[in-house]
Write a protein that holds these residues in place. Structure first.
Motif: not given
Length: 247
Positions: A217-232
């Motif tokens: 639960a505490t380590e989902k955020g980094g990959i979510i942020m990276l995914s969004q940055w790549l998508k943007n």
């Protein structure tokens, strides 16, 4: 996008070259050269690989990949099946571990700060972040916020600890080993993913609130942020897949 180019872009964004890790960061298993369709997730478990195959992904990007220090070098069992799945489907596997924990702009810890409305002040060490709440929170309110935002009930132990929280230190994943280190900073609550037997005694004897909210639960955020940055920023199809883990 070329698979080697993608590795260079993310390495540069996360400053991976300057980080000493327990696992290789970047492209771990080479697949097809051209990448347009990416699956992202926390760990490269078989369930995530199977979804990537079904969705005809060109690449998988995770926080927890393969080839950890002191890991057995023998390829058999689940390791053989995982590698066979990737290689037979020509899927690239990328992993960024510590870089996705400690980055000051795009990481698990920054995601937690944003999610819990923590004013990020700085770091106690490269892995432990600290910040404040404005206005201060009652510890029960913080527990309820964590429960709502992370969709799980965290373990809280706060005997002899303050009820009104002005500041907090946190470390995603297995950060309980840093608990004693934060005491000299007059921190009122320490949040991390995991807990050890001795952690409860440390919390009691120092009078500091301790919260364990789960490694996953505490380590989902980094990959979510990276995914969004790549998508943007790039012409890539990216889907984050949450393979839930109660730990």
């Amino acid at each position: 996008m070329n698979n080697i180019e993608l590795e260079k872009i993310i390495n540069n964004k996360l400053n991976s070259i300057n980080i000493n890790d327990y696992v290789p960061n970047g492209l771990q298993i080479e697949g097809k050269n051209n990448i347009t369709n990416i699956i992202t997730g926390v760990s490269a478990c078989q369930s995530l690989l199977n979804i990537a195959v079904l969705k005809k992904a060109d690449a998988i990007i995770v926080h927890h990949g393969y080839f950890w220090k002191n890991e057995s070098l023998i390829i058999k069992g689940l390791k053989r099946y995982r590698l066979k799945t990737l290689l037979s489907n020509d899927i690239n596997l990328y992993s960024w571990h510590i870089p996705l924990d400690i980055n000051n702009n795009l990481s698990n810890n920054i995601f937690l700060a944003n999610l819990l409305n923590i004013n990020f002040i700085g770091k106690i060490n490269p892995f432990v972040f600290y910040g404040s709440f404005n206005p201060p929170l009652h510890i029960k309110d913080l527990i309820n916020i964590i429960k709502c935002k992370l969709n799980r009930t965290p373990l809280h132990f706060g005997k002899n600890a303050p009820k009104i929280i002005n500041n907090i230190a946190w470390c995603s994943g297995a950060g309980q080993k840093f608990f004693e280190e934060i005491v000299d900073f007059n921190i009122e609550v320490f949040l991390t993913g995991e807990v050890s037997e001795q952690t409860i005694h440390i919390a009691t004897e120092y009078g500091v609130n301790f919260i364990s909210a789960g490694h996953h639960a505490t380590e989902k955020g980094g990959i979510i942020m990276l995914s969004q940055w790549l998508k943007n920023n790039y012409d890539l199809k990216i889907n984050f897949i949450d393979i839930n883990n109660p730990v």
